[in-house]
Design an enzyme around this catalytic site. Structure first.
Site, PDB file in Angstrom:
ATOM      1  N   GLU A 101      -2.434  -8.910   3.201  1.00 24.06           N
ATOM      2  CA  GLU A 101      -2.780  -9.441   4.525  1.00 24.06           C
ATOM      3  C   GLU A 101      -4.277  -9.368   4.813  1.00 24.06           C
ATOM      4  OE1 GLU A 101      -2.260  -5.043   5.309  1.00 24.06           O
ATOM      5  OE2 GLU A 101      -1.427  -6.542   3.955  1.00 24.06           O
ATOM      6  N   HIS A 126      -3.829  -4.688  -0.072  1.00 24.18           N
ATOM      7  CA  HIS A 126      -3.346  -5.279   1.181  1.00 24.18           C
ATOM      8  C   HIS A 126      -3.427  -6.800   1.093  1.00 24.18           C
ATOM      9  CE1 HIS A 126      -2.974  -1.683   3.780  1.00 24.18           C
ATOM     10  NE2 HIS A 126      -3.926  -1.199   2.996  1.00 24.18           N
ATOM     11  N   CYS A 159       0.834  -1.202   0.000  1.00 27.52           N
ATOM     12  CA  CYS A 159       0.000   0.000   0.000  1.00 27.52           C
ATOM     13  C   CYS A 159       0.875   1.261   0.000  1.00 27.52           C
ATOM     14  CB  CYS A 159      -0.986  -0.036   1.164  1.00 27.52           C
ATOM     15  SG  CYS A 159      -2.329   1.178   1.003  1.00 27.52           S
TER      16      CYS A 159
END
Length: 204
Positions: A186, A184, A80
Site C-alpha cells: 500500500e 508494504h 509486514c
C-alpha cells in the site's frame, strides 16, 4: 468483498485507500461475521508479534482467521507484521507462536554494516517465473519497515526477496491459498498496487 482485519494494529486506512484506488470492494472490520462472509482477507500489521497475536486472541479473531484459512479454504494476505504472523513462530519478545500457515520462523535482523530497522525502498528479485512477476515493472522497488525477517521457510514457497546487507529478506511468500508480503504494498507505488490487484483478482 475483501475484509481488512482490524485488531488494533496496522495501516488499515492506507490499505483501504489502495484498494479503493483499484476500485475494489473492501471493508475494515473487527466483526467475526464480516470476516466469515468475506471472499478474501487481508491481515495488515505494524508493531510487535507478541502484541499482534495477543490482540487477535483476545478479540476472538484468531480462531475466525484459522477457520477461514483451514476450513473455508479462502485466500489470506498478510502484510509486514501480518506476514510474520503467518509463520510458525517469532523470536521477538522471547518467543511467540504464529498461525503456522507457512513453515518458517521469524528472527531478528542482525548486520552491523546496515541500519536496523530496515526502512525504505529496496529492489525486489523474483526467484521463479509466475504470473505475478509479469505484472511488475522490469526493476521493481518496494517499501520496507521492519526489524525481523523470515527464516527456515520452504524454498518452494519463496516468490521474491530483497537483499539487505548480508541478509536475504523474504519479500513475497506463497503457500497454498496463503500469501505474505514483508514490504508494504500500500506504500509501494504502482508496483504495490499491482500486487494487491493480483491478490484480489487472481490469487486462489
Amino acid at each position: 468483498m475483501i475484509a481488512i482485519i482490524d485488531y488494533g494494529m496496522g495501516n488499515l486506512y492506507n490499505v483501504k485507500n489502495a484498494l479503493d484506488a483499484l476500485g475494489v470492494d473492501s471493508m475494515i472490520t473487527s466483526k467475526k461475521e464480516d470476516l466469515q462472509k468475506a471472499d478474501k482477507l487481508i491481515l495488515p500489521g505494524v508493531g510487535a508479534m507478541q502484541d499482534c497475536m495477543l490482540n487477535l486472541e483476545k478479540s476472538g479473531l484468531k480462531e475466525t482467521i484459522i477457520d477461514f484459512v483451514l476450513h473455508q479454504k479462502k485466500p489470506l494476505l498478510g502484510i509486514c507484521l501480518g506476514m510474520q504472523a503467518l509463520f510458525e513462530s517469532s523470536e521477538e519478545n522471547g518467543h511467540t507462536k504464529g498461525f503456522g500457515f507457512i513453515k518458517g520462523n521469524v528472527i531478528k535482523m542482525e548486520d552491523t554494516n546496515v541500519r536496523i530497522p530496515h526502512i525504505g525502498w529496496n529492489d525486489l528479485q523474483f526467484v521463479k517465473d509466475m504470473p505475478l512477476k509479469d505484472k511488475f515493472s522490469k526493476a521493481p522497488f518496494v517499501y520496507y519497515v521492519h526489524s525481523y525477517y523470515a527464516s527456515d521457510y520452504d524454498k518452494e514457497d519463496l516468490v521474491a526477496y530483497s537483499e539487505y546487507g548480508n541478509m536475504k529478506i523474504c519479500g513475497v511468500i506463497m503457500h497454498g491459498h496463503v500469501m505474505g508480503c514483508q514490504f508494504h504494498p500500500e506504500k509501494s507505488a504502482e508496483d504495490g498496487l499491482k500486487i494487491l490487484k493480483y491478490f484480489v483478482e487472481e490469487f486462489v
